[in-house]
Write a protein that holds these residues in place. Structure first.
Motif, PDB file in Angstrom:
ATOM      1  N   ALA A 142       0.818  -1.213   0.000  1.00  0.00           N
ATOM      2  CA  ALA A 142       0.000   0.000   0.000  1.00  0.00           C
ATOM      3  C   ALA A 142       0.854   1.266   0.000  1.00  0.00           C
ATOM      4  O   ALA A 142       0.381   2.337  -0.366  1.00  0.00           O
ATOM      5  N   HIS A 143       2.115   1.155   0.378  1.00  0.00           N
ATOM      6  CA  HIS A 143       2.995   2.322   0.446  1.00  0.00           C
ATOM      7  C   HIS A 143       3.876   2.454  -0.789  1.00  0.00           C
ATOM      8  O   HIS A 143       4.687   3.362  -0.860  1.00  0.00           O
ATOM      9  N   ASP A 144       3.756   1.544  -1.747  1.00  0.00           N
ATOM     10  CA  ASP A 144       4.614   1.539  -2.932  1.00  0.00           C
ATOM     11  C   ASP A 144       6.083   1.625  -2.516  1.00  0.00           C
ATOM     12  O   ASP A 144       6.843   2.439  -3.020  1.00  0.00           O
ATOM     13  N   ALA A 145       6.464   0.780  -1.558  1.00  0.00           N
ATOM     14  CA  ALA A 145       7.836   0.760  -1.042  1.00  0.00           C
ATOM     15  C   ALA A 145       8.701  -0.158  -1.888  1.00  0.00           C
ATOM     16  O   ALA A 145       8.259  -1.216  -2.337  1.00  0.00           O
ATOM     17  N   TRP A 146       9.965   0.247  -2.056  1.00  0.00           N
ATOM     18  CA  TRP A 146      10.905  -0.530  -2.864  1.00  0.00           C
ATOM     19  C   TRP A 146      12.068  -1.080  -2.054  1.00  0.00           C
ATOM     20  O   TRP A 146      12.768  -1.966  -2.504  1.00  0.00           O
ATOM     21  N   THR A 147      12.293  -0.557  -0.866  1.00  0.00           N
ATOM     22  CA  THR A 147      13.357  -1.056   0.004  1.00  0.00           C
ATOM     23  C   THR A 147      12.915  -0.969   1.459  1.00  0.00           C
ATOM     24  O   THR A 147      11.984  -0.240   1.799  1.00  0.00           O
ATOM     25  N   ILE A 148      13.616  -1.717   2.290  1.00  0.00           N
ATOM     26  CA  ILE A 148      13.533  -1.574   3.747  1.00  0.00           C
ATOM     27  C   ILE A 148      14.965  -1.385   4.220  1.00  0.00           C
ATOM     28  O   ILE A 148      15.837  -2.181   3.887  1.00  0.00           O
ATOM     29  N   ASN A 149      15.213  -0.324   4.982  1.00  0.00           N
ATOM     30  CA  ASN A 149      16.559  -0.025   5.456  1.00  0.00           C
ATOM     31  C   ASN A 149      16.552   0.368   6.925  1.00  0.00           C
ATOM     32  O   ASN A 149      15.573   0.925   7.413  1.00  0.00           O
ATOM     33  N   ASP A 150      17.664   0.107   7.589  1.00  0.00           N
ATOM     34  CA  ASP A 150      17.945   0.625   8.927  1.00  0.00           C
ATOM     35  C   ASP A 150      16.870   0.324   9.971  1.00  0.00           C
ATOM     36  O   ASP A 150      16.380   1.232  10.647  1.00  0.00           O
ATOM     37  N   PRO A 151      16.484  -0.939  10.161  1.00  0.00           N
ATOM     38  CA  PRO A 151      15.429  -1.225  11.134  1.00  0.00           C
ATOM     39  C   PRO A 151      15.895  -1.022  12.578  1.00  0.00           C
ATOM     40  O   PRO A 151      17.025  -1.333  12.932  1.00  0.00           O
ATOM     41  N   VAL A 152      14.995  -0.468  13.389  1.00  0.00           N
ATOM     42  CA  VAL A 152      15.196  -0.374  14.839  1.00  0.00           C
ATOM     43  C   VAL A 152      13.903  -0.828  15.502  1.00  0.00           C
ATOM     44  O   VAL A 152      12.826  -0.722  14.921  1.00  0.00           O
ATOM     45  N   MET A 153      13.999  -1.360  16.718  1.00  0.00           N
ATOM     46  CA  MET A 153      12.835  -1.933  17.365  1.00  0.00           C
ATOM     47  C   MET A 153      12.667  -1.372  18.770  1.00  0.00           C
ATOM     48  O   MET A 153      13.647  -1.132  19.471  1.00  0.00           O
ATOM     49  N   ILE A 154      11.404  -1.170  19.157  1.00  0.00           N
ATOM     50  CA  ILE A 154      11.079  -0.775  20.527  1.00  0.00           C
ATOM     51  C   ILE A 154       9.994  -1.703  21.049  1.00  0.00           C
ATOM     52  O   ILE A 154       9.228  -2.279  20.282  1.00  0.00           O
TER      53      ILE A 154
END
Length: 140
Positions: free
Chosen positions: A88-100
């Motif tokens: 739905a976001h027309d995303a092409w990459t995922i980078n630099d994940p951080v978690m809380i």
């Protein structure tokens, strides 16, 4: 031994992922200490091809977990997040994940993604048609 002023290399491949030889490297590591004391590391994986907006999507968030304080890690089964999950976001990459951790026991991953720029001019070049945006995903 000097209160964190100097460091020595402890392990060239702490996640035991073959340093990307067959599937491409894990990158952008983010360590997180779980409530039970285990250490989980989130990583971004793009595979062996360079992501190209409009042509090739890439991006997976994986995790590896340590039960010995971060000395050794085992890759967890399956991916935590896939770029295809972000349709739905027309995303092409995922980078630099951080978690809380959230108060209700779930987790939220924040990450940068290359997405289509809705305000781009019709004749914009590739860099004008796409931009980085911060997105997040929450565990079930």
């Amino acid at each position: 031994t000097d209160n964190g002023r100097t460091f020595a290399l402890a392990d060239e491949n702490p996640l035991q992922d073959d340093n990307g030889a067959t599937e491409g490297p894990q990158g952008d590591p983010f360590p997180y200490v779980l409530p039970d004391g285990r250490v989980r590391v989130l990583t971004m994986h793009e595979g062996t091809k360079t992501p190209t907006p409009g042509k090739y999507k890439a991006g997976t968030v994986n995790t590896s977990t340590s039960t010995d304080g971060g000395k050794t890690f085992t890759k967890d089964e399956g991916a935590r997040l896939l770029v295809d999950d972000l349709g739905a976001h027309d995303a092409w990459t995922i980078n630099d994940p951080v978690m809380i951790a959230l108060d209700d026991g779930r987790y939220r991953i924040f990450f940068a993604a290359i997405v289509k720029n809705p305000d781009a001019a019709p004749d914009a070049d590739m860099m004008g048609k796409y931009h980085f945006q911060i997105l997040s995903a929450t565990s079930k």
